[in-house]
Structures are given as structure tokens and as C-alpha cells.
Design an enzyme around this catalytic site. Structure first.
Site, PDB file in Angstrom:
ATOM      1  N   GLY A 124      -1.167 -29.631  12.983  1.00 53.49           N
ATOM      2  CA  GLY A 124      -1.220 -28.430  12.144  1.00 53.49           C
ATOM      3  C   GLY A 124       0.156 -27.794  12.020  1.00 53.49           C
TER       4      GLY A 124
ATOM      5  N   ARG B 193      -1.657 -36.119  10.105  1.00 52.57           N
ATOM      6  CA  ARG B 193      -2.447 -36.601  11.235  1.00 52.57           C
ATOM      7  C   ARG B 193      -2.483 -38.112  11.095  1.00 52.57           C
ATOM      8  NH1 ARG B 193      -4.761 -31.195  10.727  1.00 52.57           N
ATOM      9  NH2 ARG B 193      -4.313 -30.289  12.756  1.00 52.57           N
TER      10      ARG B 193
ATOM     11  N   ASP C 267      -1.417 -29.393  20.852  1.00 48.17           N
ATOM     12  CA  ASP C 267      -1.794 -30.203  22.018  1.00 48.17           C
ATOM     13  C   ASP C 267      -2.070 -31.659  21.654  1.00 48.17           C
ATOM     14  OD1 ASP C 267      -4.136 -29.558  20.738  1.00 48.17           O
ATOM     15  OD2 ASP C 267      -5.277 -29.201  22.570  1.00 48.17           O
TER      16      ASP C 267
ATOM     17  N   THR D 297       2.342 -24.251  17.201  1.00 46.63           N
ATOM     18  CA  THR D 297       0.955 -24.015  16.777  1.00 46.63           C
ATOM     19  C   THR D 297       0.710 -22.513  16.716  1.00 46.63           C
ATOM     20  OG1 THR D 297      -1.358 -24.067  17.517  1.00 46.63           O
ATOM     21  CG2 THR D 297       0.271 -24.432  19.211  1.00 46.63           C
TER      22      THR D 297
ATOM     23  N   ASP E  52      -1.991 -21.124  17.307  1.00 45.46           N
ATOM     24  CA  ASP E  52      -3.081 -20.741  18.231  1.00 45.46           C
ATOM     25  C   ASP E  52      -2.607 -20.209  19.584  1.00 45.46           C
ATOM     26  OD1 ASP E  52      -4.769 -21.586  16.280  1.00 45.46           O
ATOM     27  OD2 ASP E  52      -5.357 -23.446  17.273  1.00 45.46           O
TER      28      ASP E  52
ATOM     29  N   ASP F 173      -2.166 -21.837  22.268  1.00 47.62           N
ATOM     30  CA  ASP F 173      -3.072 -22.354  23.300  1.00 47.62           C
ATOM     31  C   ASP F 173      -2.427 -23.390  24.221  1.00 47.62           C
ATOM     32  OD1 ASP F 173      -2.792 -24.260  21.356  1.00 47.62           O
ATOM     33  OD2 ASP F 173      -4.918 -24.746  21.205  1.00 47.62           O
TER      34      ASP F 173
ATOM     35  N   ARG G  89      -9.717 -22.357  17.607  1.00 50.89           N
ATOM     36  CA  ARG G  89     -10.973 -23.041  17.974  1.00 50.89           C
ATOM     37  C   ARG G  89     -11.328 -22.853  19.446  1.00 50.89           C
ATOM     38  NH1 ARG G  89     -13.602 -26.523  14.988  1.00 50.89           N
ATOM     39  NH2 ARG G  89     -14.376 -27.705  16.756  1.00 50.89           N
TER      40      ARG G  89
END
Ligand code: ADP
Length: 326
Positions: A14, A75, A106, A129, A131, A133, A175
Site C-alpha cells: 500500500g 502487489r 508488514d 504505511t 496504519d 502498525d 485493519r
């Protein structure tokens, strides 16, 4: 002294605002240190399909302020097979690439770890990212920009929510991680955040409505992480309609606009520091580490730690949000 003469750089998975600032930094810090740089297009796919060009300082001019990634991202299923990675290795070696800097989330760092181990090939990761995370760094590249976008959107939604006295669920990305929802809620002055880290422990919606969620407020805004664990904004709105029919509920899903836009100063600085640190790490013969920044200091985080360890939500943030939403 490091044996490395040529590095490759790619962005994968992403996209996130600030990836361009990171590409610029890696390229310029490498050239500053006498290394050659190869830009690899479309992530791991470009490594297999040989989309690789020489990068000079001018290749990265005028990009620090741009969202997205000039190297494109993709991807690539083939990279998940040993045959695909063998092809990628052969192509990298044919260009004389001795080490690769991967900017991604990740998944991308998992790929980097496997590739590094399989071929004893130096890989350095940068956490890219929105996120936030990845374990071992206070922030990831793109997170701050996305957070600011969410805050601006929530401010706008509040105007209409207040006029109509509505309950609004704003769905944001994340997510498995509630950082965007939780900090977005604090920044926007929202009533609550519904996040995956808590969803398995308590019914956050019931908690919210039964304890202290005041119907008398002219409007209420709740930020929801898109995770299936939370039910998403749509799922929660449906539950409100069924279980608490007194509320006039609406949903706004922010979606991909969270990924776009010019990176904030914070993200540009983070990306610039991390990109430069990636080259320091390579010259220092580090391998298979992600660059992190903890308490304002550069750290090297082994891939296994960065990927496998869950990054905990700070309970003080949750407590603050609760206190301020009365
Ligand atoms: P992100 O990096 O944003 O988490 P993805 O999870 O889609 O994004 O991963 C990006 C790419 O990284 C994948 O398309 C694939 O090429 C590579 N990748 C992810 N997981 C693995 C894996 N287990 N083995 C090898 N490559 C992987």
C-alpha cells in the site's frame, strides 16, 4: 568497510504519503556516500520483470512534496514463491545490486526478510504505511499525513452532523490497528473510537451507548477502524438501527483519500531521517533490519520483531478520549 557499492530501492504494498521523501533521502544519502543507486519500479514485481533504472540526484528532484510514489507500487504474488524470488535475485545481481532498501508495510517487510535469509542478501526496511502498525517505531511514514486528512474530514462532517443532530460513524483505515481511529478521534474531538484492539474484549458499541453516550448532544461522531473485528461503520450503523432505533445514524467511509495528499512536515522529516539512516545502516553492515525512530532516536529493529510483535495501543490515549467526550 562495507563491500556494498550499489543499492536498489523500491516501494511495495500500500502506498503512503512520504514515500517520495524517503526515496529522495535514500537516493541522495547513498550518492553522498559514494554509492550507486538503482530505482526498482513496481515493488518486487519490477525486480522480477527487470524494471530497473539508474538513479541520480536529479531523478529525485521536486518530489519531497508529492504524495504517492514515483517508483510506483504493486502487489506481487510471484515473489511469494521460491522461483519468483530466485528470478528477483538473478535480476538484482545482473544490475550489480548488493543491497536493497524496501519501503512498505508488514507484507513488504515479510518478503524482504524471506529474501534476505534465502540469499544472504542485505535488505533494509523503511516503515511506509499509513496504519502505523509496525512495532519498534513510534511512527510510520504516511501516518501523520493520513491522521491530518482524517481530522480535516471529521471537522467537515461535524458541520453537517451538528446541523441535523445525527450520529455519524466515520470509517477510517486500519485493519488490525486502531491508531488512525483513536488519534483521529482525539484530534477531531470525536465522542469515541471503535478499534480492533478492544473489539475482542468488550462490545464497544453497547458500552458507548449505555454508558455516558448522551442523546442530548447535538451531534456525535465516532471513528471506526475498517477492520472486520469492529464490524466496520456499516455493520455498526446496522446494529444501531436494529438495537437502538432512537438514533438518526449516518455513515461516512473515508477510503482511499486517506492515502493521498502532500505529506505533512512531520512525515517529510521522518522519511528524510529514516532514508538517511538506511544508508548509514548499510555502511555499518547492518542487514535485515527496519529503521525505526523511538523517542526521537534512530533504532534498528530486526524484521522479525517489527513484523511479528503487535504494537500496543497506549491506554492513556483511550482514557483521554473517554474523559474528553463527556
Ligand atoms: P504491505 O507491505 O503494505 O503490508 P502487502 O501485504 O500487500 O502490502 O505486501 C506487499 C508485497 O510484499 C506482496 O505483494 C508480496 O510481493 C510481498 N510479500 C508479502 N508477504 C510475503 C511473503 N510471505 N513472502 C514473500 N513476499 C511477500
Amino acid at each position: 568497510m562495507s563491500e556494498i557499492k550499489t543499492i536498489g530501492i523500491l516501494t511495495s504494498g500500500g502506498d503512503a504519503p512520504g514515500m517520495n521523501a524517503a526515496i529522495r533521502s535514500v537516493t541522495r544519502a547513498a550518492i553522498f556516500n559514494g554509492l550507486k543507486v538503482k530505482g526498482i519500479y513496481r515493488g518486487y514485481r519490477g525486480l522480477i520483470t527487470n524494471e530497473i533504472v539508474d538513479f541520480h540526484t536529479e531523478n529525485v528532484s521536486n518530489i519531497i512534496q508529492r504524495g504517492g510514489t514515483i517508483l510506483k507500487t504493486a502487489r506481487c504474488k510471484e515473489f511469494q514463491t521460491p522461483e519468483g524470488r530466485q528470478l528477483a535475485y538473478d535480476v538484482a545481481r545482473s544490475h550489480g545490486i548488493d543491497a536493497i532498501v524496501v519501503i512498505g508495510g508488514d507484507g513488504s517487510l515479510t518478503g524482504a526478510r524471506i529474501f534476505a535469509n534465502e540469499f544472504d542478501f542485505p535488505m533494509i526496511g523503511l516503515p511506509g504505511t499509513i496504519d502505523n502498525d509496525l512495532y519498534g517505531t513510534d511512527a510510520t511514514i504516511g501516518y501523520d499525513t493520513a491522521l491530518n486528512t482524517i481530522m480535516e474530514c471529521a471537522d467537515k462532517i461535524r458541520d453537517t452532523a451538528t446541523s441535523h443532530e445525527r450520529l455519524f460513524f466515520i470509517e477510517v483505515m486500519g485493519r488490525d490497528a486502531g491508531f488512525l481511529a483513536l488519534n483521529g478521534a482525539i484530534a477531531a474531538g470525536a465522542e469515541a473510537a471503535i478499534i480492533p484492539e478492544i473489539s475482542t474484549q468488550v462490545d464497544q458499541l453497547a458500552d458507548l451507548i449505555q454508558n455516558g453516550f448522551r442523546k442530548s448532544k447535538s451531534s456525535s461522531i465516532v471513528l471506526v477502524a475498517e477492520s472486520p473485528v469492529t464490524g466496520g461503520a456499516m455493520g455498526l450503523a446496522q446494529r444501531v438501527k436494529n438495537e437502538y432505533p432512537g438514533y438518526d445514524v449516518r455513515v461516512s467511509i473515508l477510503g482511499h483519500l486517506q492515502r493521498g495528499g502532500s505529506p505533512t512536515a512531520k512525515d517529510r522529516i521522518l522519511a528524510s531521517r529514516m532514508g538517511s539512516a538506511a544508508i548509514d545502516a548499510i555502511l555499518d553492515d547492518q542487514r535485515n533490519v527496519m529503521i525505526g525512530i523511538k523517542n526521537d532516536e534512530i533504532t534498528y529493529v530486526p524484521f522479525t520483531k517489527a513484523i511479528k510483535n503487535d504494537k500496543p495501543i497506549n491506554p492513556e490515549l483511550l482514557a483521554t478520549l473517554r474523559k474528553l467526550s463527556i
